[in-house]
Write an enzyme that holds these catalytic residues in place. Structure first.
Site, PDB file in Angstrom:
ATOM      1  N   LEU A  39       0.858  -1.190   0.000  1.00 17.71           N
ATOM      2  CA  LEU A  39       0.000   0.000   0.000  1.00 17.71           C
ATOM      3  C   LEU A  39       0.895   1.240   0.000  1.00 17.71           C
ATOM      4  O   LEU A  39       1.642   1.478   0.952  1.00 17.71           O
ATOM      5  CB  LEU A  39      -0.913  -0.006   1.231  1.00 17.71           C
ATOM      6  CG  LEU A  39      -1.770  -1.265   1.427  1.00 17.71           C
ATOM      7  CD1 LEU A  39      -2.643  -1.128   2.671  1.00 17.71           C
ATOM      8  CD2 LEU A  39      -2.634  -1.538   0.208  1.00 17.71           C
ATOM      9  N   VAL A  76       2.099  -1.833   4.575  1.00 14.50           N
ATOM     10  CA  VAL A  76       1.810  -0.402   4.482  1.00 14.50           C
ATOM     11  C   VAL A  76       3.156   0.327   4.445  1.00 14.50           C
ATOM     12  O   VAL A  76       3.994   0.123   5.326  1.00 14.50           O
ATOM     13  CB  VAL A  76       1.013   0.053   5.723  1.00 14.50           C
ATOM     14  CG1 VAL A  76       0.690   1.532   5.657  1.00 14.50           C
ATOM     15  CG2 VAL A  76      -0.256  -0.777   5.877  1.00 14.50           C
ATOM     16  N   CYS A  77       3.364   1.172   3.453  1.00 11.91           N
ATOM     17  CA  CYS A  77       4.649   1.879   3.351  1.00 11.91           C
ATOM     18  C   CYS A  77       4.824   2.849   4.517  1.00 11.91           C
ATOM     19  O   CYS A  77       3.975   3.715   4.758  1.00 11.91           O
ATOM     20  CB  CYS A  77       4.722   2.647   2.037  1.00 11.91           C
ATOM     21  SG  CYS A  77       6.187   3.687   1.947  1.00 11.91           S
ATOM     22  N   VAL A  78       5.944   2.734   5.201  1.00  6.32           N
ATOM     23  CA  VAL A  78       6.166   3.566   6.391  1.00  6.32           C
ATOM     24  C   VAL A  78       6.293   5.052   6.041  1.00  6.32           C
ATOM     25  O   VAL A  78       5.741   5.909   6.746  1.00  6.32           O
ATOM     26  CB  VAL A  78       7.382   3.060   7.216  1.00  6.32           C
ATOM     27  CG1 VAL A  78       8.679   3.151   6.433  1.00  6.32           C
ATOM     28  CG2 VAL A  78       7.495   3.822   8.527  1.00  6.32           C
ATOM     29  N   ALA A  81       2.933   6.314   5.101  1.00  6.36           N
ATOM     30  CA  ALA A  81       2.077   6.268   6.292  1.00  6.36           C
ATOM     31  C   ALA A  81       2.362   7.451   7.214  1.00  6.36           C
ATOM     32  O   ALA A  81       1.448   8.094   7.732  1.00  6.36           O
ATOM     33  CB  ALA A  81       2.288   4.958   7.039  1.00  6.36           C
TER      34      ALA A  81
END
Lengths: 118, 118
Positions: A39, A76-78, A81
């Site tokens: 994501l 989820v891409c940090v 995010a």
């Protein structure tokens, strides 16, 4: 076939997350393996834990969580995010926050990478 | 190792695709992949010299573009038709690029393992 997926759009405002979900469901039903779902961009908000859509609407975050429970790695891409205020305690179960390196690994390990976005 | 191509199609500003796409290139550079980038449609403006993003409150591309090569993204292609339609010339770009017609770009795309659009 090992298939990697990247999603780039947020929930409800855009259908990318729905299409990706349906694609993955169909691919798994045909016996394909999902190498990972990454994501990125606004797509990080697809797994927002406090999402509460009307009851007669699909629950996008819950859908991803249920898919994660089936063993699909939902990442989820940090960096994306952080920009959008998403933190580990704000995402649904069976999903995880990690770096873009995970997307690189998906790209090298999957036989096909399919992206969903504009 | 995979041959990965970043296909930039969106204008540099107005949406975050171009910027977050660039962040992917920088991270992927740390992995053993063969990277290349294409700029087409409004994305050709991303390469333009002299962009001043100070009023937008964002960093802009001009410091990052010249290091793409150091991050392993050695080939940067520009779609000829997109460039010409927008009245741009090779001299307008901040970094050296290879201008190619869409048939040529299509051929290079065929050789890729993964194409990531931004």
């Amino acid at each position: 076939m090992k298939i990697g997926v990247m999603i780039q759009e947020g929930p409800y405002n855009h259908e990318a997350s729905d299409t990706a979900y349906k694609f993955i469901e169909a691919a798994m039903a045909k016996g394909h393996t999902i190498q990972g779902v990454f994501l990125y961009d606004d797509a990080v908000t697809n797994v927002a834990k406090h999402m509460e859509p009307p009851q007669d609407d699909r629950h996008i975050a819950r859908r991803w969580s249920e898919l994660g429970a089936k063993g699909v790695d939902i990442v989820v891409c940090v960096a994306a995010a952080k920009r959008r205020g998403m933190k580990p305690e704000l995402i649904v179960d069976n999903t995880r926050i990690s770096g873009l390196g995970q997307l690189s690994e998906i790209c090298t390990e999957a036989e096909r990478v399919v992206t969903f976005g504009d | 190792m995979a041959k990965i191509m970043f296909v930039n199609r969106n204008a540099p500003h107005g949406t975050i695709y171009a910027w977050e796409g660039l962040e992917v290139v920088l991270i992927f550079g740390a992995y053993e992949n063969e990277l290349s980038a294409v700029y087409m449609d409004d994305a050709v403006f991303s390469l333009k010299k002299g962009q001043d993003t100070s009023a937008l409150g964002i960093k802009g591309f001009l410091q990052t573009l010249p290091v793409l090569e150091d991050y392993g993204c050695e080939k940067i292609y520009v779609d000829k038709e997109s460039m010409e339609k927008r009245g741009l010339k090779v001299d307008d770009f901040a970094i050296p690029v290879e201008v190619m017609d869409s048939a040529g770009i299509g051929k290079i795309m065929e050789e890729q393992d993964v194409i990531l659009p931004f």
